[in-house]
Scaffold this active site. Structure first.
Site: not given
Length: 268
Positions: A9, A36, A111, A155, A157, A258-259
């Site tokens: 991501n 993303e 995603y 991702d 999540n 942040d990933h």
């Protein structure tokens, strides 16, 4: 000729293209699946990727939000699928078919919606959307096509296992680790006959993270991570998995996502 597939991501592909280039030059996966991307198809930065030998690029993007892209050094067939999960027009999935040595492989790049902050669909439509998305994923089977193996990355999540988060007890009511989410994702795996490849190499009782919040002043010291990024496969590919690499150092790169990237390596 081993095969390596990475997922990441990137949180805006145009903003972080220097990081993508650095990653590709350093780790050289055969295929990289990005999530993303936040970029419409016509503005996707293909040129620097092709300059690095990644000439085969399949995109499902939209302006400002979401978006997935699969970039490859290996040829990809024309059989591409972009599923509109939940029928809302979001660019959250693309699958490609490729051939490597004696195998044909369907590669899904996902995603999954983050789900907002409140884990209650009656007051948070984003959480309801996430649950509906996961419900629809339960129809996806790893052996759906005769003679074709499957890999699913992205991702998702959701951190499904106890040690996929820094504190199981403290995160039970936090979106990404609530029981309804973790049970739902586990059901996706079970009903679809998917194998969690990351946990084939890192035992379930060991901590394993791929995401650290921007909100932490010192993410490394706090180490309050979650495993939100996943690599699954059909059962026939499981014996061929040789390594899983979580590129933790990428979280400390300049202007990072942040990933962090995750790489799966196979012996075929």
């Amino acid at each position: 000729m081993a095969l390596s597939i990475a997922t990441w991501n990137i949180n805006s592909v145009r903003l972080r293209m220097p990081l993508v280039e650095h990653f590709l030059k350093t780790f050289s996966p055969d295929i990289l699946c990005l999530q993303e991307t936040k970029c419409p198809n016509d503005l996707f930065p293909s040129k620097p990727l092709k300059a690095l030998g990644y000439e085969h690029i399949v995109i499902h993007g939209q302006k400002g939000y979401h978006g997935v892209a699969t970039i490859s050094r290996l040829p990809l067939t024309e059989i591409v699928e972009r599923r509109d999960y939940c029928g809302v027009g979001d660019a959250r999935h693309v699958s490609v078919l490729f051939h490597h040595r004696n195998k044909s492989i369907r590669l899904h790049n996902f995603y999954v919606p983050a789900g907002g902050d409140e884990p209650d669909r009656t007051i948070n439509t984003k959480f309801g959307h996430k649950l509906d998305f996961i419900e629809e994923m339960k129809l996806l089977h790893a052996e759906a096509e005769d003679g074709i193996s499957s890999i699913l990355v992205g991702d998702l999540n959701i951190a499904p296992l106890e040690h996929d988060v820094w504190s199981h007890k403290q995160l039970l009511k936090i979106v990404s680790h609530t029981p309804i989410e973790t049970e739902g994702l586990t059901d996706v795996m079970t009903k679809g006959a998917w194998v969690d490849l990351m946990r084939r190499k890192v035992p379930a009782e060991e901590k394993l993270y791929t995401w650290w919040s921007y909100r932490s002043a010192d993410w490394q010291a706090a180490n309050k991570g979650r495993r939100l990024d996943h690599i699954w496969s059909s059962a026939d590919l499981d014996p061929h998995l040789t390594d899983i690499k979580v590129i933790r150092e990428a979280r400390g790169w300049e202007r990072p996502s942040d990933h962090v990237p995750v790489i799966a390596e196979f012996d075929f």
